[in-house]
Design an enzyme around this catalytic site. Structure first.
Site, short mmCIF file in Angstrom:
data_model
loop_
_atom_site.label_atom_id
_atom_site.label_comp_id
_atom_site.label_asym_id
_atom_site.label_seq_id
_atom_site.Cartn_x
_atom_site.Cartn_y
_atom_site.Cartn_z
N HIS A 27 -3.04 8.08 5.72
CA HIS A 27 -2.50 8.42 7.04
C HIS A 27 -1.18 9.19 6.96
O HIS A 27 -0.47 9.29 7.96
CB HIS A 27 -2.34 7.16 7.89
CG HIS A 27 -3.65 6.51 8.26
ND1 HIS A 27 -3.74 5.25 8.80
CD2 HIS A 27 -4.92 6.99 8.18
CE1 HIS A 27 -5.03 4.97 9.02
NE2 HIS A 27 -5.75 6.00 8.65
N THR A 37 -4.87 -5.59 6.51
CA THR A 37 -5.35 -4.64 7.52
C THR A 37 -6.26 -5.34 8.51
O THR A 37 -7.02 -6.23 8.14
CB THR A 37 -6.09 -3.44 6.89
OG1 THR A 37 -6.54 -2.56 7.94
CG2 THR A 37 -7.27 -3.84 6.03
N ASN A 85 -5.19 -11.89 3.88
CA ASN A 85 -4.75 -11.75 5.27
C ASN A 85 -4.52 -13.16 5.81
O ASN A 85 -5.27 -14.06 5.46
CB ASN A 85 -5.84 -11.03 6.10
CG ASN A 85 -5.31 -10.42 7.37
OD1 ASN A 85 -4.69 -11.11 8.18
ND2 ASN A 85 -5.54 -9.15 7.56
P1 OAD Z 1 -2.65 -3.67 12.06
O1 OAD Z 1 -1.35 -3.87 12.75
O2 OAD Z 1 -3.83 -3.30 12.89
O3 OAD Z 1 -3.05 -5.00 11.30
C1 OAD Z 1 -2.15 -5.68 10.47
C2 OAD Z 1 -2.91 -6.75 9.75
O4 OAD Z 1 -2.02 -7.37 8.84
C3 OAD Z 1 -3.47 -7.86 10.65
O5 OAD Z 1 -4.81 -8.15 10.28
C4 OAD Z 1 -2.55 -9.06 10.36
O6 OAD Z 1 -3.25 -10.30 10.45
C5 OAD Z 1 -2.19 -8.78 8.91
N1 OAD Z 1 -0.93 -9.37 8.47
C6 OAD Z 1 0.17 -9.71 9.21
N2 OAD Z 1 1.14 -10.22 8.42
C7 OAD Z 1 0.65 -10.18 7.14
C8 OAD Z 1 1.17 -10.55 5.87
N3 OAD Z 1 2.41 -11.05 5.74
N4 OAD Z 1 0.39 -10.37 4.78
C9 OAD Z 1 -0.86 -9.87 4.89
N5 OAD Z 1 -1.40 -9.50 6.06
C10 OAD Z 1 -0.67 -9.65 7.18
O7 OAD Z 1 -2.40 -2.62 10.89
P2 OAD Z 1 -3.43 -1.71 10.10
O8 OAD Z 1 -4.70 -2.43 9.84
O9 OAD Z 1 -2.71 -1.13 8.96
O10 OAD Z 1 -3.03 4.29 11.96
O11 OAD Z 1 -3.71 -0.57 11.16
C11 OAD Z 1 -4.55 0.48 10.81
C12 OAD Z 1 -4.06 1.78 11.39
O12 OAD Z 1 -3.92 1.63 12.80
C13 OAD Z 1 -2.68 2.18 10.95
O13 OAD Z 1 -2.66 2.87 9.72
C14 OAD Z 1 -2.25 3.08 12.04
C15 OAD Z 1 -2.64 2.21 13.19
O14 OAD Z 1 -2.74 2.78 14.39
C16 OAD Z 1 -2.51 5.44 12.34
O15 OAD Z 1 -1.38 5.53 12.75
C17 OAD Z 1 -3.45 6.58 12.21
#
Ligand code: OAD
Length: 255
Positions: free
Chosen positions: A125, A194, A219
């Site tokens: 990204h 994620t 996660n």
């Molecule tokens: P999200 O904010 O959608 O998800 C974050 C994930 O991390 C969730 O499943 C949480 O449960 C988990 N989480 C929280 N704290 C954590 C920890 N300490 N250790 C491990 N996991 C934890 O973020 P992404 O999945 O990265 O795209 O989102 C995907 C994309 O959506 C991003 O790259 C961005 C966003 O819009 C763009 O900007 C194109």
């Protein structure tokens, strides 16, 4: 290594990691949560609490109000600048040293994997530390502008946009090819932090599973990717990843 650390990681999961010759890792915002970088879908804080990331991270939002968009990215850039890689990022650096073939595919734009020392990083990204010139698309470093203004290219003065992929835009082709290759050729895919909601990145674990790889998720909660996982390790990445490495390779655990 403490009993607490090993308790989180099933023996079979540690053995699968230890025996894997080729590992692909997919990370999302959760791996940087414990560095103080807010995730996208957990509640935003302070100033930005009333915006949804999905509404801000679009070309339309930039066209409508570039100063607002830039303020959001400059705020996140400052947060990232003040943040340090955590024990989860560092465990992945160690994993890269131990596995013959390794690719770290990240959806994160915070640059923390590279700052931690990971080398084979595919940024699906983009990276918010960089700008992209609006006139010719060149990617450049830039300084924070004065309050209320937008950054410009230090060489040409051209206006910039953040060098990140927005909703509705294509991912960088080279990065996507590398990510697919890693997913299709690995023995083990580790999916960390994620929500598994944003495609095409969220499709990589299924691609790996279909090609015969084991899938391991790290996660604190279940996600749509959990049903694909051979092992779901529950907890924060900064605790679970060092514990996994400790159990698989006998490395020191921060836990
Ligand atoms: P999200 O904010 O959608 O998800 C974050 C994930 O991390 C969730 O499943 C949480 O449960 C988990 N989480 C929280 N704290 C954590 C920890 N300490 N250790 C491990 N996991 C934890 O973020 P992404 O999945 O990265 O795209 O989102 C995907 C994309 O959506 C991003 O790259 C961005 C966003 O819009 C763009 O900007 C194109």
């Amino acid at each position: 290594m403490t009993a607490h650390a090993t308790a989180r990681v099933p023996e079979a999961a540690a053995r699968a990691l230890q025996e894997a010759r080729s590992v692909a890792v997919l990370t999302g915002a959760g791996i940087s949560a414990e560095s103080g970088v807010p995730t996208f879908r957990d509640a935003q804080t302070g100033l930005w609490a009333r915006y949804r990331a999905e509404d801000l991270a679009t070309p339309e939002a930039f066209a409508r109000d570039p100063v607002l968009l830039w303020n959001w990215y400059l705020w996140r850039r400052r947060l990232v600048g003040e943040a340090a890689p955590n024990a989860g990022h560092l465990a992945l650096v160690e994993l890269e040293r131990r596995v013959p073939a390794f690719t770290l595919v990240t959806q994160n734009v915070d640059g923390l994997h590279r700052r931690a020392g990971s080398r084979a990083v595919v940024e699906l990204h983009g990276c918010l530390l960089q700008g992209r010139r609006l006139d010719d698309g060149a990617v450049v470093e830039f300084e924070d502008p004065p309050a209320g203004q937008m950054p410009v290219c230090p060489q040409t003065g051209a206006r910039l946009r953040p060098n990140v992929v927005w909703f509705g835009e294509m991912l960088p082709a080279v990065a996507m090819v590398a990510a697919r290759e890693a997913a299709e050729s690995c023995d083990l895919m580790l999916v960390v932090g994620t929500s598994g909601l944003v495609y095409p990145a969220a499709g990589l674990p299924a691609m790996a599973a279909e090609a015969g790889a084991k899938v391991m998720e790290v996660n604190p909660v279940d996600t749509p990717l959990t049903p694909l996982a051979d092992w779901a390790l529950r907890g924060g990445a900064a605790t679970v990843l060092p514990a996994l490495l400790a159990r698989a390779f006998g490395t020191a655990s921060a836990d």
